[in-house]
Write a protein that holds these residues in place. Structure first.
Motif, PDB file in Angstrom:
ATOM      1  N   CYS A 380       0.837  -1.209   0.000  1.00  0.00           N
ATOM      2  CA  CYS A 380       0.000   0.000   0.000  1.00  0.00           C
ATOM      3  C   CYS A 380       0.872   1.260   0.000  1.00  0.00           C
ATOM      4  O   CYS A 380       0.611   2.201  -0.765  1.00  0.00           O
ATOM      5  N   TRP A 385      -0.813   4.510  -1.084  1.00  0.00           N
ATOM      6  CA  TRP A 385      -2.012   4.357  -0.264  1.00  0.00           C
ATOM      7  C   TRP A 385      -1.638   4.444   1.213  1.00  0.00           C
ATOM      8  O   TRP A 385      -0.479   4.311   1.583  1.00  0.00           O
ATOM      9  N   ARG A 389      -5.736   0.740   7.179  1.00  0.00           N
ATOM     10  CA  ARG A 389      -6.938   0.649   6.364  1.00  0.00           C
ATOM     11  C   ARG A 389      -8.228   0.783   7.176  1.00  0.00           C
ATOM     12  O   ARG A 389      -9.310   0.901   6.597  1.00  0.00           O
ATOM     13  N   GLU A 408     -10.359  -0.023  -3.629  1.00  0.00           N
ATOM     14  CA  GLU A 408      -9.724   1.110  -4.296  1.00  0.00           C
ATOM     15  C   GLU A 408      -9.945   2.393  -3.521  1.00  0.00           C
ATOM     16  O   GLU A 408     -11.071   2.715  -3.141  1.00  0.00           O
ATOM     17  N   GLU A 409      -8.870   3.170  -3.313  1.00  0.00           N
ATOM     18  CA  GLU A 409      -9.007   4.443  -2.628  1.00  0.00           C
ATOM     19  C   GLU A 409      -9.608   5.489  -3.566  1.00  0.00           C
ATOM     20  O   GLU A 409      -9.253   5.560  -4.733  1.00  0.00           O
TER      21      GLU A 409
END
Length: 410
Positions: A380, A385, A389, A408-409
């Protein structure tokens, strides 16, 4: 010979191949599937009674939840296939698949463009090397050539060693090693109490934590011991020496087993399949002397240009392990980040292999179950990212991770 410029070839239409095709769809990849169906081992290596070994919510794509994801039963192989077909249909992936197309050879052609100015390493490797993929179709005995860049097919983790963890974390892991052993013993005691392992001579001679560290945990088949109690299943721990006789099999201790059919359930060696199609000198670079494949982020062999291996690394959830690497690979191909130097990549993979070696005697299996969350964290971070999370640090520390945490961000 048909030449496809700047094509990405994906060998195999199993779980990993379909995940790769979905994530790389903007590049219009070609998926070479040797049979007439997607699904890989779920389609072609499953018995009628085959089931998933985990609940369905632990085996799903991050952006495609099961319709009955709260159902606690383990899905059958047919349910897995239906789920995969639904995923491929929803994201229009099947259009990329060439069925009945068996890859029988890969040839290295070389670079087709200049190295990017001032760059030691490109989005994958310098010069954008090209491979020719030899494909045999069921309609013809001849081999067709295609040019492409191939892509072949928990709280307890706080107690385990992981790469790049620093001095304090290393010290903590060593201090907590008695706790790790104690947890392993508790699980072993429970399983021995719950199951007649001693009765049938099935109790392993190694700790449970080594099975966990080598991804060798298994779910007991339904009604296995009840059928054994009825005499329908005979269990014998064989020695290393045995041979066929006219009526069946004989063992080193002199005992015999009469049989009409003998099934050698020896598994398969993925590396042998790779060695069969990858040419020298790259064939000799597939694995280290230890027998393990050096794969950076479980995907890139730093010594083999423009080739990735998705689905080789094992963890608690192989679908999640494959999917997040496909996301990472897609962004790498799209040049959203760059690879480190070959030396740095080899250093990272060596660290991981050392951890596997120390964790279990079965270390030749490329398993990251003891540090899979950390592995995903680093992936990530490399993609840009957030590695955390969850919505809070409490959830981050104590709630289990699943595939939907890596959606998906926005």
């Amino acid at each position: 010979m048909a030449v496809l410029s700047k094509k990405i070839g994906i060998i195999g239409g199993g779980i990993s191949g379909i995940a790769a095709a979905k994530q790389l769809s903007k590049f219009e990849p070609v998926v070479f599937e040797a049979t007439d169906s997607i699904g890989g081992v779920w389609k072609h290596c499953s018995y009628r009674s085959t089931k998933l070994q985990t609940p369905r919510c632990d085996y799903e794509f991050s952006d495609f939840p099961w319709t009955q994801r709260d159902n606690k039963s383990f899905p059958s192989y047919q349910e897995i296939l239906d789920y995969l077909y639904s995923y491929a249909t929803y994201f229009d992936v099947l259009k990329f698949v060439k069925f009945n197309s068996k890859v029988v050879e890969i040839r290295y052609v070389g670079g087709d463009s200049e190295r990017p100015a001032g760059a030691e390493y490109g989005s994958l490797l310098p010069g954008r090397p090209v491979w020719e993929v030899g494909v045999q179709t069921s309609q013809s005995e001849s081999i067709q050539d295609r040019r492409a860049s191939p892509v072949p097919w928990l709280a307890s983790q706080y107690l385990h060693e992981r790469p790049n963890q620093g001095f304090l974390r290393t010290l903590l892991c060593r201090m907590l090693s008695p706790m790790r052993s104690a947890v392993s013993k508790i699980i072993e005691s429970y399983l021995t109490w719950k199951l007649p392992l001693d009765k049938y001579g099935l109790k392993p001679d190694h700790p449970f934590e080594e099975d966990y560290a080598s991804c060798q945990m298994a779910i007991l088949p339904e009604s296995f011991f009840s059928e054994a109690d009825k005499g329908k299943i005979a269990i014998k721990r064989a020695t290393s020496k045995w041979w066929f006789t006219e009526t069946g099999v004989q063992f080193e201790d002199g005992s015999r087993l009469d049989a009409d059919v003998v099934v050698l359930a020896t598994g398969f060696d993925g590396k042998q399949k790779l060695k069969a199609i990858i040419p020298d000198p790259f064939r000799s670079l597939l694995e280290f002397p230890s027998g393990m494949m050096p794969l950076y982020r479980g995907t890139i062999n730093p010594l083999i240009p423009n080739m990735a291996f998705v689905g080789y690394i094992e963890s608690v959830s192989n679908l999640h392990t494959a999917e997040i690497r496909c996301k990472w690979l897609s962004r790498l191909v799209d040049e959203q980040f760059r690879l480190p130097s070959v030396d740095k990549m080899l250093e990272q993979t060596t660290k991981e292999m050392e951890i596997m070696r120390r964790a279990t005697r079965f270390y030749k299996r490329s398993c990251i179950s003891t540090f899979s969350i950390n592995h995903s964290d680093e992936i990530c971070e490399e993609m840009g990212w957030r590695s955390w999370r969850k919505k809070s640090w409490i959830a981050e520390a104590f709630s289990p991770y699943n595939s939907q945490d890596y959606e998906e961000e926005k």
